[in-house]
Scaffold this active site. Sequence first.
Site, mmCIF file in Angstrom:
data_model
loop_
_atom_site.group_PDB
_atom_site.id
_atom_site.type_symbol
_atom_site.label_atom_id
_atom_site.label_comp_id
_atom_site.label_asym_id
_atom_site.label_seq_id
_atom_site.Cartn_x
_atom_site.Cartn_y
_atom_site.Cartn_z
ATOM 1 N N ASP A 252 0.810 -1.221 0.000
ATOM 2 C CA ASP A 252 0.000 0.000 0.000
ATOM 3 C C ASP A 252 0.841 1.268 0.000
ATOM 4 O O ASP A 252 0.302 2.375 0.090
ATOM 5 C CB ASP A 252 -0.937 0.003 1.219
ATOM 6 N N ASP A 253 2.157 1.125 -0.115
ATOM 7 C CA ASP A 253 3.049 2.279 -0.035
ATOM 8 C C ASP A 253 2.901 3.183 -1.266
ATOM 9 O O ASP A 253 3.014 2.727 -2.409
ATOM 10 C CB ASP A 253 4.498 1.800 0.070
ATOM 11 N N VAL A 254 2.665 4.461 -1.020
ATOM 12 C CA VAL A 254 2.465 5.418 -2.113
ATOM 13 C C VAL A 254 3.731 5.567 -2.948
ATOM 14 O O VAL A 254 3.666 5.692 -4.174
ATOM 15 C CB VAL A 254 2.023 6.786 -1.542
ATOM 16 N N TRP A 294 11.822 1.990 -4.539
ATOM 17 C CA TRP A 294 11.855 3.208 -3.720
ATOM 18 C C TRP A 294 13.032 4.095 -4.119
ATOM 19 O O TRP A 294 12.916 5.309 -4.169
ATOM 20 C CB TRP A 294 11.993 2.844 -2.232
#
Length: 298
Positions: A252-254, A294
């Site tokens: 769920d990491d934006v 990331w």
Amino acid sequence: MNATIRIPVPAEFNFAVNLDYLSRSPDESLYRIRGGKLYKTIPVGTLTPLFEVCGDEPGCLLVSSLDEGQWDASTKEAVIRYVRDWFDLDNDLEPFYTMSREDPILSDVVPRLYGLRNMGIPDLFEALCWGIIGQQINLAFAYTLKRRFVEAFGRQVGRGDVDCWLFPDPEQVAELTVEDITALKMTTKKAEYLIGVARLIAEGQLSKELLLESSSFREAEKKLVAIRGIGPWTANYVLMRCLRYPNAFPIDDVGLHNAIKSVLHMEQKPTPARIKELAVGWKNWEAYSTFYLWRVLY
């Protein structure tokens, strides 16, 4: 003086690439980077060894003490163990690199970051705090809040012109009031969560060892999300950066969504359901895939 310690590194390792990652925020105070060298202190019993890490010799990391006098065997062992964990040196990345060559998302990303390791947070309390502090805010502000927290409640260690901070002890944070922490411009909820986690660790109800004794990744995740303030994102962040579960996946990491959107040149961010489809080939490399993506943005 202590002799220089040589820690062998895997073939899939590039000190400069990892140092570049560690250099991403001027607000970092738990370590220092100067002239291509990394400086760090850790608690070892009542001691606080301060050491330098560099990659000047091919095939190894060179670790040198900045302390006067000799380290005893247990201190030396603790420093080596910390550095190996910090740089994730015991993980064989060859299968990850092989997998990534055929992956539509990772095939262009991984070669640009070759040698990057999932830089760890070996201390559970630090990892949990960093996860809580970073909830629902941008990375730059998270670093600012972490620095305030560390410099308000941690301890500074210096040798000559080099200084680093030790992360606050859970026993100390357990005794703080919510107001002590909100004075740093943190929310009341985050202050409550930080104190709650500190108390669990200080009372022996939560530890890295207890989590690693879990029968499975899902059990460890379940133990973490049962803690107030620890949702699936924070749990998977800790499972990935501290406990080293290879299948930890903060889906769920934006930032992960934005990275995939950027790499695939999508008009809209992918949904978690779509990410599950795209990540089908990442099995047991979800944590590394996330970390590399990331790095595309941060």
